[in-house]
Design a protein around this motif. Structure first.
Motif, PDB file in Angstrom:
ATOM      1  N   ARG A 173     -43.668  14.608 -67.678  1.00 43.34           N
ATOM      2  CA  ARG A 173     -42.328  15.103 -67.927  1.00 43.34           C
ATOM      3  C   ARG A 173     -41.358  14.684 -66.823  1.00 43.34           C
ATOM      4  O   ARG A 173     -40.223  14.283 -67.084  1.00 43.34           O
ATOM      5  N   SER A 174     -41.797  14.748 -65.556  1.00 40.09           N
ATOM      6  CA  SER A 174     -40.917  14.379 -64.438  1.00 40.09           C
ATOM      7  C   SER A 174     -40.581  12.889 -64.489  1.00 40.09           C
ATOM      8  O   SER A 174     -39.441  12.493 -64.224  1.00 40.09           O
ATOM      9  N   GLU A 175     -41.564  12.060 -64.857  1.00 40.30           N
ATOM     10  CA  GLU A 175     -41.279  10.619 -64.939  1.00 40.30           C
ATOM     11  C   GLU A 175     -40.359  10.325 -66.113  1.00 40.30           C
ATOM     12  O   GLU A 175     -39.476   9.464 -66.013  1.00 40.30           O
ATOM     13  N   TRP A 176     -40.539  11.043 -67.224  1.00 35.87           N
ATOM     14  CA  TRP A 176     -39.660  10.839 -68.375  1.00 35.87           C
ATOM     15  C   TRP A 176     -38.208  11.192 -68.037  1.00 35.87           C
ATOM     16  O   TRP A 176     -37.275  10.483 -68.400  1.00 35.87           O
ATOM     17  N   ARG A 177     -38.036  12.322 -67.293  1.00 40.31           N
ATOM     18  CA  ARG A 177     -36.683  12.681 -66.874  1.00 40.31           C
ATOM     19  C   ARG A 177     -36.085  11.617 -65.964  1.00 40.31           C
ATOM     20  O   ARG A 177     -34.904  11.277 -66.077  1.00 40.31           O
ATOM     21  N   SER A 178     -36.893  11.078 -65.060  1.00 45.05           N
ATOM     22  CA  SER A 178     -36.412  10.015 -64.173  1.00 45.05           C
ATOM     23  C   SER A 178     -36.033   8.771 -64.969  1.00 45.05           C
ATOM     24  O   SER A 178     -35.028   8.116 -64.684  1.00 45.05           O
ATOM     25  N   HIS A 182     -32.324   7.174 -65.218  1.00 49.43           N
ATOM     26  CA  HIS A 182     -32.055   5.784 -64.878  1.00 49.43           C
ATOM     27  C   HIS A 182     -31.315   5.097 -66.026  1.00 49.43           C
ATOM     28  O   HIS A 182     -30.389   4.301 -65.800  1.00 49.43           O
ATOM     29  N   GLY A 183     -31.685   5.420 -67.268  1.00 49.64           N
ATOM     30  CA  GLY A 183     -30.981   4.858 -68.408  1.00 49.64           C
ATOM     31  C   GLY A 183     -29.537   5.325 -68.479  1.00 49.64           C
ATOM     32  O   GLY A 183     -28.627   4.538 -68.756  1.00 49.64           O
ATOM     33  N   ALA A 184     -29.305   6.624 -68.191  1.00 44.49           N
ATOM     34  CA  ALA A 184     -27.934   7.147 -68.192  1.00 44.49           C
ATOM     35  C   ALA A 184     -27.102   6.481 -67.112  1.00 44.49           C
ATOM     36  O   ALA A 184     -25.915   6.177 -67.315  1.00 44.49           O
ATOM     37  N   ALA A 185     -27.724   6.236 -65.939  1.00 50.18           N
ATOM     38  CA  ALA A 185     -27.000   5.568 -64.852  1.00 50.18           C
ATOM     39  C   ALA A 185     -26.641   4.136 -65.248  1.00 50.18           C
ATOM     40  O   ALA A 185     -25.544   3.652 -64.934  1.00 50.18           O
ATOM     41  N   ALA A 186     -27.549   3.449 -65.943  1.00 53.00           N
ATOM     42  CA  ALA A 186     -27.269   2.079 -66.389  1.00 53.00           C
ATOM     43  C   ALA A 186     -26.097   2.053 -67.365  1.00 53.00           C
ATOM     44  O   ALA A 186     -25.225   1.182 -67.290  1.00 53.00           O
TER      45      ALA A 186
END
Length: 334
Positions: A173-178, A182-186
Motif C-alpha cells: 500500500r505504501s509503495e502504491w501511494r508513492s 509520483h504520477g500526480a507530480a508528473a
C-alpha cells in the motif's frame, strides 16, 4: 577657450589655463533635479550651466564630461547624487520589465528546465510501472498513463483501464501511494510546462510576429534567444542565422577541419527535418534567408508576413526537394 563640465558644474578656461568663469548648480529641484541632470549628461547633452557659458563664449571647445580641472562636489551635491542614483536604479529595474527580449529569454530558459524535469519524472514513472506491468508500452502516451494512474484505485484497476494483463506481483500500500504521488507530480509538472509554453507563444507572437508566422513561436523564440535579442538577430547575416545553435560543430570545423554544420536550431523545423539528408543544407540556407527578412520586419516594424507568404515558401521547399530527388553522385575513386 575650453569648456569643462559635469552634472553639477561648468567652468571656462582660457588658452593659458586660467579659469575665466564658473557656474555651479544651486541645488534647485532637489533629488529630481539631480536625476534630470544625470540623465542629460548620460545622453551627452549639456547642463543649463554649460549651455549658458557656451552661449556667451560660442568659440569654446566643449570637452568630454568629467574631464579637466573640475572642482570637487560638495557634501550636498554628493547627497543628491546618492539619492538620484538610487532613483535611477529603481527606474531601470522597472523599465526592464518592458524588455521583451529578456522576458522571452526567461520564459525560454524556464521551459527548457521544466521540460527536463518533466521528462525525468515521466521516464521514472513508466519504468517503475513497467516492473509490475511488463506488457505496458513504455513509449506510447506516457502522460496518458500518468493521468490514468492518478485515477486508479489500485494497480489491478489501472491494468484493466489500460487493457493490460492483471499483474502477478502487487505493490504494498505504501509503495502504491508513492507510485500514485509520483504520477500526480508528473502530471503537475507537465501542466506547468503547458502553461509556460502558452505564455511563450503569446509573447513571441507579439514580439516576433513575422518570424512566428514563418517558423512558429517556439522556434522563433529559440532563434531570438540564441542571437541575443531581436535587434541583434535582425542584424545577423542569414549564413549566421542558419547555424545558430550549432556553435560547437562550427568551432570544431574551424579547429579540426571537420565538415561545417549545415543547420542549427532550424533543423527542428519540419521543412528541414523532413527533407532528405542531401538537400537539408539547401533548405536550411533558404529558410535562414527568409528568417532574416522576417526578423528585420519585426525589429523595424515592417508589415508582418502573411500566411500566403509562408505558403509560397512551402512551395519553394517542395521545388527544392523535387529538383534533387536523389543524392548527388560521388566523384573520384575509392
Amino acid at each position: 577657450m575650453r569648456l569643462f563640465h559635469d552634472w553639477y558644474v561648468a567652468i571656462l578656461v582660457n588658452a593659458d589655463g586660467v579659469e575665466v568663469d564658473r557656474l555651479r548648480w544651486s541645488g534647485g529641484g532637489g533629488v529630481q533635479g539631480a536625476v534630470e541632470r544625470l540623465e542629460r549628461v548620460g545622453q551627452s547633452r549639456l547642463t543649463p550651466e554649460a549651455t549658458q557659458l557656451l552661449e556667451r563664449f560660442p568659440e569654446s571647445a566643449v570637452e568630454a564630461v568629467g574631464e579637466g580641472p573640475l572642482p570637487e562636489p560638495t557634501q550636498e551635491d554628493l547627497g543628491f547624487l546618492d539619492q538620484a542614483a538610487i532613483r535611477l536604479a529603481e527606474r531601470g529595474v522597472a523599465d526592464a520589465a518592458g524588455d521583451l527580449d529578456r522576458r522571452l529569454e526567461h520564459l525560454h530558459r524556464a521551459i527548457e528546465e521544466v521540460r527536463v524535469a518533466s521528462n525525468v519524472r515521466v521516464s521514472r514513472l513508466v519504468e517503475w510501472l513497467g516492473l509490475f506491468l511488463p506488457d505496458l508500452d513504455l513509449d506510447r502516451d506516457r502522460m496518458g498513463t500518468a493521468r490514468a494512474l492518478g485515477e486508479a484505485d489500485d494497480l489491478g484497476g489501472l491494468a484493466r483501464h489500460l487493457g493490460l494483463q492483471t499483474p502477478v506481483h502487487l505493490p504494498a500500500r505504501s509503495e502504491w501511494r508513492s507510485l500514485r504521488d509520483h504520477g500526480a507530480a508528473a502530471v503537475e509538472v507537465q501542466g506547468r510546462l503547458d502553461r509556460l509554453e502558452a505564455a511563450l507563444h503569446t509573447l513571441a507572437e507579439t514580439h516576433l510576429p513575422s518570424l512566428s508566422t514563418l517558423i512558429g513561436p517556439m522556434l522563433a523564440a529559440r532563434l531570438c534567444v540564441g542571437a541575443g535579442g531581436r535587434d541583434r538577430l535582425a542584424k545577423l547575416p542569414s549564413s549566421t542565422v542558419q547555424v545558430l545553435g550549432a556553435e560547437k560543430a562550427f568551432f570544431a570545423h574551424l579547429r579540426t577541419g571537420s565538415p561545417p554544420p549545415k543547420h542549427g536550431f532550424l533543423f527542428a523545423h519540419p521543412w528541414v527535418m523532413r527533407s532528405p539528408q542531401w538537400v537539408r543544407g539547401k533548405v536550411a540556407r533558404t529558410l535562414a534567408g527568409r528568417c532574416s527578412i522576417a526578423a528585420r520586419l519585426d525589429a523595424y516594424e515592417g508589415t508582418p508576413l502573411t500566411a500566403e507568404a509562408v505558403a509560397e515558401f512551402d512551395a519553394k521547399v517542395l521545388a527544392i526537394r523535387a529538383a534533387h530527388p536523389r543524392p548527388p553522385a560521388r566523384t573520384g575513386g575509392r
